[in-house]
Design an enzyme around this catalytic site. Structure first.
Site, PDB file in Angstrom:
ATOM      1  N   ARG A  85      32.873  34.471   4.646  1.00 31.01           N
ATOM      2  CA  ARG A  85      32.206  33.609   3.658  1.00 31.01           C
ATOM      3  C   ARG A  85      30.696  33.694   3.814  1.00 31.01           C
ATOM      4  O   ARG A  85      29.960  33.814   2.823  1.00 31.01           O
ATOM      5  CB  ARG A  85      32.640  32.143   3.829  1.00 31.01           C
ATOM      6  CG  ARG A  85      33.958  31.844   3.208  1.00 31.01           C
ATOM      7  CD  ARG A  85      34.472  30.520   3.656  1.00 31.01           C
ATOM      8  NE  ARG A  85      34.882  30.581   5.061  1.00 31.01           N
ATOM      9  CZ  ARG A  85      35.768  29.764   5.606  1.00 31.01           C
ATOM     10  NH1 ARG A  85      36.291  28.804   4.903  1.00 31.01           N
ATOM     11  NH2 ARG A  85      36.113  29.889   6.878  1.00 31.01           N
ATOM     12  N   ARG A 134      56.485  29.857  19.067  1.00 33.87           N
ATOM     13  CA  ARG A 134      55.830  31.135  18.842  1.00 33.87           C
ATOM     14  C   ARG A 134      55.538  31.750  20.218  1.00 33.87           C
ATOM     15  O   ARG A 134      54.929  31.098  21.075  1.00 33.87           O
ATOM     16  CB  ARG A 134      54.509  30.927  18.103  1.00 33.87           C
ATOM     17  CG  ARG A 134      53.779  32.225  17.960  1.00 33.87           C
ATOM     18  CD  ARG A 134      52.355  32.012  17.540  1.00 33.87           C
ATOM     19  NE  ARG A 134      51.720  33.300  17.343  1.00 33.87           N
ATOM     20  CZ  ARG A 134      50.438  33.517  17.511  1.00 33.87           C
ATOM     21  NH1 ARG A 134      49.645  32.540  17.858  1.00 33.87           N
ATOM     22  NH2 ARG A 134      49.934  34.708  17.311  1.00 33.87           N
ATOM     23  N   GLY A 184      41.746  37.723  12.709  1.00 33.25           N
ATOM     24  CA  GLY A 184      42.405  38.960  13.141  1.00 33.25           C
ATOM     25  C   GLY A 184      42.975  39.626  11.904  1.00 33.25           C
ATOM     26  O   GLY A 184      43.380  38.932  10.966  1.00 33.25           O
ATOM     27  N   HIS A 207      51.219  39.909  14.578  1.00 37.37           N
ATOM     28  CA  HIS A 207      51.340  39.201  13.290  1.00 37.37           C
ATOM     29  C   HIS A 207      52.712  39.424  12.637  1.00 37.37           C
ATOM     30  O   HIS A 207      52.861  39.278  11.426  1.00 37.37           O
ATOM     31  CB  HIS A 207      50.272  39.664  12.276  1.00 37.37           C
ATOM     32  CG  HIS A 207      48.870  39.267  12.591  1.00 37.37           C
ATOM     33  ND1 HIS A 207      47.801  40.091  12.295  1.00 37.37           N
ATOM     34  CD2 HIS A 207      48.348  38.152  13.148  1.00 37.37           C
ATOM     35  CE1 HIS A 207      46.678  39.505  12.671  1.00 37.37           C
ATOM     36  NE2 HIS A 207      46.981  38.320  13.198  1.00 37.37           N
ATOM     37  N   HIS A 246      47.569  41.318   6.433  1.00 37.39           N
ATOM     38  CA  HIS A 246      47.202  40.018   7.012  1.00 37.39           C
ATOM     39  C   HIS A 246      45.718  40.086   7.351  1.00 37.39           C
ATOM     40  O   HIS A 246      45.317  40.788   8.277  1.00 37.39           O
ATOM     41  CB  HIS A 246      48.053  39.753   8.262  1.00 37.39           C
ATOM     42  CG  HIS A 246      47.770  38.433   8.905  1.00 37.39           C
ATOM     43  ND1 HIS A 246      48.663  37.379   8.904  1.00 37.39           N
ATOM     44  CD2 HIS A 246      46.677  37.984   9.571  1.00 37.39           C
ATOM     45  CE1 HIS A 246      48.132  36.355   9.538  1.00 37.39           C
ATOM     46  NE2 HIS A 246      46.921  36.691   9.952  1.00 37.39           N
ATOM     47  N   GLY A 286      42.581  37.235   2.751  1.00 39.86           N
ATOM     48  CA  GLY A 286      43.525  37.663   1.711  1.00 39.86           C
ATOM     49  C   GLY A 286      43.851  36.552   0.726  1.00 39.86           C
ATOM     50  O   GLY A 286      44.030  36.790  -0.470  1.00 39.86           O
ATOM     51  N   GLU A 287      43.903  35.312   1.216  1.00 40.25           N
ATOM     52  CA  GLU A 287      44.287  34.204   0.343  1.00 40.25           C
ATOM     53  C   GLU A 287      43.110  33.652  -0.461  1.00 40.25           C
ATOM     54  O   GLU A 287      43.304  32.917  -1.424  1.00 40.25           O
ATOM     55  CB  GLU A 287      44.893  33.063   1.187  1.00 40.25           C
ATOM     56  CG  GLU A 287      46.243  33.420   1.769  1.00 40.25           C
ATOM     57  CD  GLU A 287      46.698  32.467   2.864  1.00 40.25           C
ATOM     58  OE1 GLU A 287      46.293  31.283   2.827  1.00 40.25           O
ATOM     59  OE2 GLU A 287      47.452  32.898   3.746  1.00 40.25           O
ATOM     60  N   ASN A 288      41.888  33.993  -0.021  1.00 39.54           N
ATOM     61  CA  ASN A 288      40.720  33.335  -0.630  1.00 39.54           C
ATOM     62  C   ASN A 288      39.672  34.220  -1.267  1.00 39.54           C
ATOM     63  O   ASN A 288      39.018  33.812  -2.231  1.00 39.54           O
ATOM     64  CB  ASN A 288      39.996  32.509   0.449  1.00 39.54           C
ATOM     65  CG  ASN A 288      40.796  31.312   0.874  1.00 39.54           C
ATOM     66  OD1 ASN A 288      40.988  30.383   0.103  1.00 39.54           O
ATOM     67  ND2 ASN A 288      41.293  31.346   2.087  1.00 39.54           N
ATOM     68  N   GLY A 298      43.358  34.028   5.822  1.00 42.33           N
ATOM     69  CA  GLY A 298      42.084  33.489   5.315  1.00 42.33           C
ATOM     70  C   GLY A 298      41.394  34.336   4.251  1.00 42.33           C
ATOM     71  O   GLY A 298      41.087  33.841   3.155  1.00 42.33           O
ATOM     72  N   GLY A 340      42.853  37.727   8.337  1.00 44.91           N
ATOM     73  CA  GLY A 340      42.240  36.473   8.763  1.00 44.91           C
ATOM     74  C   GLY A 340      41.108  36.833   9.691  1.00 44.91           C
ATOM     75  O   GLY A 340      40.433  37.841   9.484  1.00 44.91           O
TER      76      GLY A 340
HETATM   77  P1  ADP Z   1      42.956  32.854  11.884  1.00 48.17           P
HETATM   78  O1  ADP Z   1      43.221  34.341  11.944  1.00 48.17           O
HETATM   79  O2  ADP Z   1      41.969  32.390  12.909  1.00 48.17           O
HETATM   80  O3  ADP Z   1      44.178  32.014  11.767  1.00 48.17           O
HETATM   81  P2  ADP Z   1      42.457  32.534   9.075  1.00 48.17           P
HETATM   82  O4  ADP Z   1      43.671  33.254   8.615  1.00 48.17           O
HETATM   83  O5  ADP Z   1      42.345  31.099   8.722  1.00 48.17           O
HETATM   84  O6  ADP Z   1      42.157  32.690  10.607  1.00 48.17           O
HETATM   85  O7  ADP Z   1      41.175  33.307   8.512  1.00 48.17           O
HETATM   86  C1  ADP Z   1      39.895  32.897   8.834  1.00 48.17           C
HETATM   87  C2  ADP Z   1      38.903  33.811   8.141  1.00 48.17           C
HETATM   88  O8  ADP Z   1      39.192  33.884   6.745  1.00 48.17           O
HETATM   89  C3  ADP Z   1      37.493  33.277   8.222  1.00 48.17           C
HETATM   90  O9  ADP Z   1      36.847  33.698   9.398  1.00 48.17           O
HETATM   91  C4  ADP Z   1      36.864  33.890   7.003  1.00 48.17           C
HETATM   92  O10 ADP Z   1      36.393  35.186   7.359  1.00 48.17           O
HETATM   93  C5  ADP Z   1      37.992  34.077   6.025  1.00 48.17           C
HETATM   94  N1  ADP Z   1      37.947  33.124   4.902  1.00 48.17           N
HETATM   95  C6  ADP Z   1      38.483  31.907   4.842  1.00 48.17           C
HETATM   96  N2  ADP Z   1      38.224  31.323   3.635  1.00 48.17           N
HETATM   97  C7  ADP Z   1      37.498  32.208   2.943  1.00 48.17           C
HETATM   98  C8  ADP Z   1      36.912  32.215   1.637  1.00 48.17           C
HETATM   99  N3  ADP Z   1      37.020  31.175   0.825  1.00 48.17           N
HETATM  100  N4  ADP Z   1      36.240  33.314   1.260  1.00 48.17           N
HETATM  101  C9  ADP Z   1      36.112  34.372   2.091  1.00 48.17           C
HETATM  102  N5  ADP Z   1      36.638  34.429   3.305  1.00 48.17           N
HETATM  103  C10 ADP Z   1      37.321  33.374   3.741  1.00 48.17           C
END
Ligand code: ADP
Length: 401
Positions: free
Chosen positions: A287, A93, A214, A182, A210, A334-336, A332, A212
Site C-alpha cells: 500500500r 495449524r 509472504g 501456504h 497467495h 491478491g484480495e485488495n 492481502g 500476502g
Molecule cells: P500475512 O501474510 O501477514 O497474513 P496478509 O495476507 O494480510 O498478510 O497481507 C498483508 C499484505 O497485503 C500487506 O503487507 C500489504 O502489502 C498487502 N495489502 C493489504 N491490503 C492492501 C491494499 N488495500 N492494497 C495493496 N496491498 C495491500
C-alpha cells in the site's frame, strides 16, 4: 459439533470457534487473537457476534494464552460456551509436516513425536505449534485434536519438482528438498475456484497465487499440487514483503565475503531486509509503495518487479500444467490491490486472458475479475485457512466415530 481452531505462533495465538453441523456449515461463533506473548503489553482480542473486547494481561507463554482463551470462551458474561466440555474437537495449524504427512492427521503421541522431529526443518514455527497442542491436551483433556500442516497439500509434488540439483546425498542426509508452504490456503481457494467456475476440481488446471506479506504460487492439476514456488523454506520463489524470493545463490557467498557477514547477518538480509522493503527502501507494505509510486522511481520499480516475477511464474506453471483454466488471487495483495492484479496480466493476452477494469475493483470478496469472454478465468477469492482447518478436523473426527 464445536471445533476450536488454534494457530499458535511465536508471539501470537489466533483462535476461532466453529459450530459445524455438517461438512458445509461454517458458523464462526467466536474468534480472536492473543498478541505480544512474552513481550510487555500482551492483550487478548475477542469477538462473538456483535460483542468485541480487548483486554490486557501479562502473557508469558502460549499455555497461559490458551488458558485465557478457554476462560473467555466460557466466561459467564461474554462467553459462548457454558462449559469447556462443549468443545468437541480442536484443529491446530502446524507449519511443517516434513515428508511424513501429506494430509491432516488425528494427533496421537506418536504423531506428536514426528511433528517434533520436523521442528528441525521449521525451528521458528513448529515449536510454538507443539506448545499449543500440549497446552490444549492439558486444558481440554480427552478431546480429539487434529494437526493440519502448511506443507501437506504439496505432498503430491512429483520427485522431479521437489528434488534440487545439488548433490543427492544432501537430500538423503538432511531431507533438503522442496516442501512448499501456504498449502491450506492453496487447497481452500482451489476448491472455491472450482465451485465458482461450476466445474469439478478434478478436471481443472489452476494457478493459485497467495500474495500476502509472504507470497507463494501453486500449480494445481486435477485437484493436486504439482509444483509450488516456496521450497525447502518459505524464502524461495516470488518476491515478498521482506523476503527476496529467487536470487542467484552465488550472491549470498559474494556478499558474505565482500561485507564480512556471518550466517545470522545474511539470514536477516535475505528474510527481513529484502523483497519489497529492500528494493523500494520505503516499506514492506505494498500500500505504501502504491502511494509512493507517482513520485518515486524505486517504488515504481518495486511494483514492476512484483508483476514481472508473478508473470514469469504463471508462464512457467502454464507450461507445466499444459494449459490453464483459471488463476486465483488471494491474501492481502491478491484480495485488495487492483493495480498489482491488473499489472500481472498485462501482456498475457495470448493466454486468452482479459481483465475487466470494473470487476477488478473488487476487494476482500469472491468474484471474477476477467471479462465474461476471457477463456482464462481470473478470480479473487479471500483465503480462509481457519475454515479449511475446521473442515479437515470435522472430517477426521467424524470418520473416526
Ligand atoms: P500475512 O501474510 O501477514 O497474513 P496478509 O495476507 O494480510 O498478510 O497481507 C498483508 C499484505 O497485503 C500487506 O503487507 C500489504 O502489502 C498487502 N495489502 C493489504 N491490503 C492492501 C491494499 N488495500 N492494497 C495493496 N496491498 C495491500
Amino acid at each position: 459439533m464445536n471445533i476450536l481452531v488454534v494457530n499458535c505462533g511465536s508471539s501470537t495465538v489466533k483462535y476461532q470457534l466453529f459450530r459445524m453441523e455438517e461438512e458445509n456449515g461454517d458458523d464462526v461463533i467466536a474468534k480472536g487473537v492473543v498478541e505480544r506473548i512474552g513481550i510487555t503489553g500482551s492483550n487478548l482480542e475477542y469477538k462473538a457476534g456483535d460483542r468485541e473486547i480487548i483486554r490486557e494481561r501479562e502473557i508469558p507463554n502460549q499455555r497461559v494464552a490458551l488458558e485465557w482463551v478457554v476462560e473467555i470462551l466460557t466466561d459467564d458474561e461474554i462467553g459462548v460456551l457454558e462449559d469447556i466440555s462443549q468443545i468437541d474437537a480442536i484443529g491446530h495449524r502446524v507449519v511443517h509436516g516434513g515428508e511424513r504427512f501429506t494430509d491432516s492427521v488425528l494427533l496421537s503421541q506418536e504423531v506428536l513425536d514426528v511433528v517434533r522431529e520436523c521442528s528441525e526443518l521449521a525451528p521458528l514455527h513448529n515449536p510454538p505449534n507443539i506448545l499449543g497442542i500440549e497446552a490444549c491436551q492439558d486444558l481440554i483433556p480427552g478431546v480429539p485434536q487434529v494437526a493440519v500442516f502448511d506443507t501437506a497439500f504439496h505432498g503430491t509434488l512429483p520427485e522431479y519438482a521437489y528434488i534440487y540439483p545439488i548433490p543427492y546425498g544432501f537430500y538423503r542426509k538432511y531431507r533438503i528438498r522442496r516442501y512448499g508452504f501456504h498449502g491450506t490456503s492453496h487447497k481452500y481457494v482451489a476448491g472455491r475456484a472450482a465451485k465458482m467456475m461450476g466445474k469439478n476440481l478434478g478436471e481443472l488446471k489452476l494457478v493459485t497465487c497467495h500474495m500476502g506479506s509472504g507470497v507463494s504460487f501453486a500449480a494445481i492439476k486435477n485437484g493436486v499440487s504439482i509444483d509450488t514456488s516456496m521450497g525447502f523454506t518459505p524464502l524461495e520463489g516470488l518476491m515478498m514483503g521482506t523476503r527476496c524470493g529467487d536470487i542467484d545463490p552465488a550472491i549470498v557467498l559474494y556478499l558474505m565475503d565482500k561485507e564480512g557477514l556471518d550466517i545470522q547477518d545474511m539470514d536477516r538480509i535475505l528474510n527481513k531486509k529484502s523483497g519489497v522493503l529492500g528494493v523500494s527502501g520505503i516499506s514492506s507494505d505494498t500500500r505504501d509503495i502504491e502511494d509512493a509510486a507517482p513520485a518515486e522511481h524505486r517504488a515504481r520499480l518495486t511494483l514492476e518487479l512484483i508483476a514481472y516475477r508473478a508473470k514469469k511464474y504463471i508462464g512457467a506453471y502454464y507450461a507445466v500444467l499444459g494449459g490453464l483454466d483459471g488463476v486465483v488471487l488471494t491474501a492481502g495483495i491478491g484480495e485488495n490491490s487492483s493495480y498489482i492484479r491488473k499489472s500481472i496480466f498485462v501482456g498475457l493476452d495470448h493466454f486468452g486472458v482479459k481483465i475487466d477494469d470494473e470487476k477488478n475493483t473488487i476487494r476482500r470478496k469472491e468474484g471474477f475479475i476477467s471479462t465474461d469472454d476471457s477463456s482464462l478465468k481470473v478470480m479473487v477469492i479471500p483465503t480462509n485457512e481457519q475454515l479449511m482447518i475446521a473442515l479437515d478436523t470435522y472430517l477426521l473426527v467424524t470418520q473416526r466415530e
